[in-house]
Design an enzyme around this catalytic site. Structure first.
Site, PDB file in Angstrom:
ATOM      1  N   ASP A 172       0.742  -1.110  -0.179  1.00 16.30           N
ATOM      2  CA  ASP A 172       0.249   0.011   0.242  1.00 16.30           C
ATOM      3  C   ASP A 172       0.921   1.270   0.004  1.00 16.30           C
ATOM      4  O   ASP A 172       2.219   1.020   0.233  1.00 16.30           O
ATOM      5  CB  ASP A 172      -0.783  -0.076   1.131  1.00 16.30           C
ATOM      6  CG  ASP A 172      -1.666   1.141   1.328  1.00 16.30           C
ATOM      7  OD1 ASP A 172      -2.321   1.658   0.466  1.00 16.30           O
ATOM      8  OD2 ASP A 172      -1.715   1.900   2.538  1.00 16.30           O
ATOM      9  N   ASP A 176       0.120   5.088   0.811  1.00 13.19           N
ATOM     10  CA  ASP A 176      -0.157   5.954   1.700  1.00 13.19           C
ATOM     11  C   ASP A 176      -0.269   5.476   3.131  1.00 13.19           C
ATOM     12  O   ASP A 176      -1.223   4.409   3.625  1.00 13.19           O
ATOM     13  CB  ASP A 176      -1.556   6.833   1.516  1.00 13.19           C
ATOM     14  CG  ASP A 176      -1.832   7.667   0.375  1.00 13.19           C
ATOM     15  OD1 ASP A 176      -1.468   8.766   0.444  1.00 13.19           O
ATOM     16  OD2 ASP A 176      -2.157   6.949  -0.500  1.00 13.19           O
TER      17      ASP A 176
HETATM   18  C1  G6P Z   1      -5.488   5.934  -0.104  1.00  8.50           C
HETATM   19  C2  G6P Z   1      -5.662   6.859   1.036  1.00  8.50           C
HETATM   20  C3  G6P Z   1      -7.019   7.485   1.097  1.00  8.50           C
HETATM   21  C4  G6P Z   1      -7.337   8.049  -0.040  1.00  8.50           C
HETATM   22  C5  G6P Z   1      -7.388   7.158  -1.381  1.00  8.50           C
HETATM   23  C6  G6P Z   1      -7.790   7.853  -2.367  1.00  8.50           C
HETATM   24  O1  G6P Z   1      -6.100   4.881   0.057  1.00  8.50           O
HETATM   25  O2  G6P Z   1      -5.154   6.155   2.198  1.00  8.50           O
HETATM   26  O3  G6P Z   1      -7.020   8.205   2.132  1.00  8.50           O
HETATM   27  O4  G6P Z   1      -8.719   8.444   0.104  1.00  8.50           O
HETATM   28  O5  G6P Z   1      -6.065   6.612  -1.286  1.00  8.50           O
HETATM   29  O6  G6P Z   1      -6.873   8.677  -3.111  1.00  8.50           O
HETATM   30  P1  G6P Z   1      -6.844   9.688  -4.224  1.00  8.50           P
HETATM   31  O7  G6P Z   1      -5.188  10.041  -4.077  1.00  8.50           O
HETATM   32  O8  G6P Z   1      -7.194   9.039  -5.309  1.00  8.50           O
HETATM   33  O9  G6P Z   1      -7.990  10.764  -3.677  1.00  8.50           O
HETATM   34 MG    MG Z   2      -2.802   3.041   3.531  1.00 12.15          MG
END
Ligand code: G6P
Ligand code: MG
Length: 212
Positions: A10, A12
């Protein structure tokens, strides 16, 4: 001997920390709408897609929004978020993450990304990892969000490996559930540690988990 042939990370909360940028961007949008938003609600957005995140934020609103309005709000949030991402640089990649990735690669493991974010490639470039991974599965190639396993299943396909040959590394409970549903072993950081096959306190522990 390696216990796995591939590792799917993953992004983030595992390789980098974008929580505060997500928070600032969602907070600006929520303030403009007059909707209450705080760090506790932000914690619920970990691993959740952009549109599903917006639905969680709008739980606190007393009015309803059309699909077009929601798309405009999400686009506005993403513009703000991407501006904030310009603050990121290779200095945001910790020495521990960098050296662990290098050790895993040197041991012959294939390395992939499995992230819900549609900003994955942009973030990897900001971190100086634009060309590093063997495969990237992200928010741009999936139709179903974690806890559905699709993002990891596709990452394994891109690597040419069966799920049982891959380890998923996650910081969100929904991510561990996705790994389980797809038949992947998982390693968990933060809140995900409580649900993962291998609970971790720090990223460097992956070396012992992946190699016997
Ligand atoms: C990751 C983060 C989320 C976020 C998602 C979509 O999973 O942990 O907090 O909402 O990505 O991110 P984006 O960059 O597509 O808005
Ligand atoms: Mg994450």
């Amino acid at each position: 001997m390696n216990r796995y042939q591939g590792v799917i990370f993953d992004l983030d909360g595992v390789l980098c920390f974008t929580d505060q940028y997500h928070y600032q961007a969602w907070k600006a949008v929520a303030d403009q709408l007059g909707v209450y938003f705080d760090q506790t609600i932000n914690n619920r957005l970990r691993g959740v897609s952009r549109m599903d995140s917006l639905e969680i934020i709008l739980e606190r609103s007393d009015r309803t929004f059309t699909t077009e309005e929601k798309e405009a709000i999400a686009a506005q949030k993403n513009d703000l978020y991407r501006q904030l991402l310009h603050n990121m640089s290779p200095a945001d990649l910790s020495d521990e993450v960098k050296s662990t990735l290098q050790v895993l690669r040197a041991a012959g493991l294939k390395l992939a990304i499995g992230s819900s974010s549609k900003n994955t490639r942009f973030i990897l470039e900001r971190l100086g990892l634009g060309d590093f991974f063997d495969a990237i599965s992200d928010g741009t190639n999936i139709t179903r969000s974690k806890p559905d396993p699709q993002v990891f299943t596709m990452a394994a396909e891109f690597l040419g490996l069966a799920p049982e040959k891959c380890l998923v590394v996650e910081d969100a409970r929904a991510g561990i559930e996705a790994a389980d549903a797809g038949g992947f072993d998982s390693a968990g950081l933060g809140e995900a540690a409580d649900f993962a096959r291998y609970p971790m306190k720090s990223f460097g522990e992956l070396k012992d988990i992946c190699m016997e």
